[in-house]
Design an enzyme around this catalytic site. Sequence first.
Site, PDB file in Angstrom:
ATOM      1  N   GLN A 169       0.828  -1.215   0.000  1.00  0.00           N
ATOM      2  CA  GLN A 169       0.000   0.000   0.000  1.00  0.00           C
ATOM      3  C   GLN A 169       0.857   1.259   0.000  1.00  0.00           C
ATOM      4  O   GLN A 169       0.380   2.345  -0.351  1.00  0.00           O
ATOM      5  CB  GLN A 169      -0.914   0.013   1.238  1.00  0.00           C
ATOM      6  CG  GLN A 169      -1.965  -1.072   1.250  1.00  0.00           C
ATOM      7  CD  GLN A 169      -3.049  -0.842   0.204  1.00  0.00           C
ATOM      8  OE1 GLN A 169      -3.324   0.276  -0.220  1.00  0.00           O
ATOM      9  NE2 GLN A 169      -3.677  -1.922  -0.229  1.00  0.00           N
ATOM     10  N   HIS A 203      -0.193  -3.963  -9.334  1.00  0.00           N
ATOM     11  CA  HIS A 203      -1.580  -3.511  -9.542  1.00  0.00           C
ATOM     12  C   HIS A 203      -2.080  -2.560  -8.465  1.00  0.00           C
ATOM     13  O   HIS A 203      -3.173  -2.001  -8.587  1.00  0.00           O
ATOM     14  CB  HIS A 203      -2.530  -4.702  -9.723  1.00  0.00           C
ATOM     15  CG  HIS A 203      -2.932  -5.430  -8.475  1.00  0.00           C
ATOM     16  ND1 HIS A 203      -4.079  -5.125  -7.788  1.00  0.00           N
ATOM     17  CD2 HIS A 203      -2.350  -6.443  -7.799  1.00  0.00           C
ATOM     18  CE1 HIS A 203      -4.196  -5.950  -6.742  1.00  0.00           C
ATOM     19  NE2 HIS A 203      -3.152  -6.751  -6.727  1.00  0.00           N
ATOM     20  N   THR A 229       9.546 -18.862 -16.297  1.00  0.00           N
ATOM     21  CA  THR A 229       9.743 -17.881 -17.362  1.00  0.00           C
ATOM     22  C   THR A 229       9.190 -16.530 -16.937  1.00  0.00           C
ATOM     23  O   THR A 229       8.065 -16.455 -16.426  1.00  0.00           O
ATOM     24  CB  THR A 229       9.045 -18.365 -18.647  1.00  0.00           C
ATOM     25  OG1 THR A 229       9.642 -19.601 -19.028  1.00  0.00           O
ATOM     26  CG2 THR A 229       9.182 -17.352 -19.777  1.00  0.00           C
ATOM     27  N   CYS A 238     -16.510 -11.134   3.536  1.00  0.00           N
ATOM     28  CA  CYS A 238     -17.363 -12.286   3.267  1.00  0.00           C
ATOM     29  C   CYS A 238     -16.622 -13.554   3.630  1.00  0.00           C
ATOM     30  O   CYS A 238     -15.533 -13.806   3.125  1.00  0.00           O
ATOM     31  CB  CYS A 238     -17.706 -12.355   1.784  1.00  0.00           C
ATOM     32  SG  CYS A 238     -18.800 -11.052   1.274  1.00  0.00           S
TER      33      CYS A 238
HETATM   34  C1  LIG Z   1      -3.210  -6.169  -1.985  1.00  0.00           C
HETATM   35  C2  LIG Z   1      -2.311  -6.489  -0.856  1.00  0.00           C
HETATM   36  C3  LIG Z   1      -1.602  -7.700  -0.815  1.00  0.00           C
HETATM   37  C4  LIG Z   1      -1.781  -8.767  -1.865  1.00  0.00           C
HETATM   38  O1  LIG Z   1      -1.197  -8.373  -3.068  1.00  0.00           O
HETATM   39  P1  LIG Z   1      -1.419  -9.220  -4.415  1.00  0.00           P
HETATM   40  O2  LIG Z   1      -0.393  -8.652  -5.331  1.00  0.00           O
HETATM   41  O3  LIG Z   1      -2.789  -8.907  -4.854  1.00  0.00           O
HETATM   42  O4  LIG Z   1      -1.177 -10.631  -4.101  1.00  0.00           O
HETATM   43  C5  LIG Z   1      -0.744  -7.896   0.230  1.00  0.00           C
HETATM   44  N1  LIG Z   1      -0.573  -7.000   1.192  1.00  0.00           N
HETATM   45  C6  LIG Z   1      -1.235  -5.825   1.204  1.00  0.00           C
HETATM   46  C7  LIG Z   1      -0.999  -4.841   2.297  1.00  0.00           C
HETATM   47  C8  LIG Z   1      -2.131  -5.536   0.176  1.00  0.00           C
HETATM   48  O5  LIG Z   1      -2.791  -4.380   0.191  1.00  0.00           O
END
Ligand SMILES: *Cc1c(COP(=O)(O)O)cnc(C)c1O
Length: 430
Positions: free
Chosen positions: A207, A229, A268, A354
């Site tokens: 984050q 992402h 890969t 959920c």
């Molecule tokens: C989104 C998130 C993850 C997981 O990341 P992914 O790339 O979706 O596996 C782990 N830790 C925190 C703090 C996140 O916000």
Amino acid sequence: MNSAPRTQPVDPQGKAPASGVRVPIYMDNSATTRCDPRVVEAMLPFFATDFGNAASRNHAFGWRAEAAIDVAREQVAALIGAAPKEIVFVSGSTEANNLAIKGVAEMYAGKGRHFISCVTEHKAVIDPLKHLEQMPYAGGPGAEVTFLCVDRQGHVDLEALRAAIRDDTVLVSLMAANNETGTLHPIEAIGRICKERGVLFHTDATQAAGRIELDVEAQGIDLLSLSAHKFYGPKGVGALYVRRKSPRVRLAPLLDGGGHERGMRSGTLNVPGIVGMGEAARLARDGFATEVAHLRTLRDRLEQGILRLAVGAVVNGDPSARLPHLSNVSFPYVEGESLIMGIKDVAVSSGSACTSASLEPSYVLKSLGLGDELAHSSIRFSLGRFNTEAEVDHVIGIVTREVTRLREMSPLWEMFQDGVDLSKVKWNVH
Ligand SMILES: *Cc1c(COP(=O)(O)O)cnc(C)c1O
């Protein structure tokens, strides 16, 4: 946090803009971000034109892919003050966290099996640690894990951290910024404590990337997880920073195979994804100051607007040490599920997760001391690069109108307004 169920399909073009604002409005950037168009542009050639395997050493297709990976490795390293050789590309932060924790466990089993973390970490840190507790590994027993508690704002007590470190402690894993409340851990101070005691320090910076300054040297970080992402890159690609000197960190791999990524992550390489992550890191670094100012301005406007119009709403987390884009607000005397259902035009996360059968209140908010009711009636707004002031104003209107409407139907709200102290009410339970 799970996004609220949506009945209407998400139309990327949006509905007819009555107020000049298209709905649904995306304010769930801590769940994922839209890929920046510049990132998409950078990735495109690597699907069908420069499609080589970066490990192909004897032709131009491979060389071009490898050269692109080298650039991305430098861009990602630069975002966190690391050297390119210290970046291991993986599939995302879940994998990065698993590799850091399980890789250290196996490699350092001779030193010890004690880990320190915190109750408010993401499941992608808590669950690998719980796995190690349950499973004997490296020819010995399972791990012992100390999960530190947090105060009302989500902070760990640094003296408690110091006291928890033992001779057989191998790793401290504490996130840079919390994904539900935005609270920042003082990573520099934590890094110093770990260094003093010769313990490795891992931080989940998923984050934090692009939203607060990260510098693995200044902050004394040995392992750091990133996910593209979460900062306008593509899904399914991430990186683990692994310190190479003072100390040189060694990891047992999760995957055995061709020995890619200096043996730490076989498979890969996802060339388009990695190129996209590199470009996203470059954009995050180049635009850092402007972006943080934009996020903070929008977040503060949203929060102040909501607090002014929804009297009694409370902000969770530490307002003075918090991610600039995030606001987690509890709305007392409002039924959480009704609220989420009532604001369908706003894409946010709720304080409920959920599970198979029911809605469970967020374990992070509960750790801060919130009761189940208040946790359920909490909303995480997380703003992003593409949000506008007009969207913020629209969301303030939607949310506060719905809160007011629901409160008008709430007997508890009526009692509260009549001055009844609800904590002293003796309920007649049958
Ligand atoms: C989104 C998130 C993850 C997981 O990341 P992914 O790339 O979706 O596996 C782990 N830790 C925190 C703090 C996140 O916000």
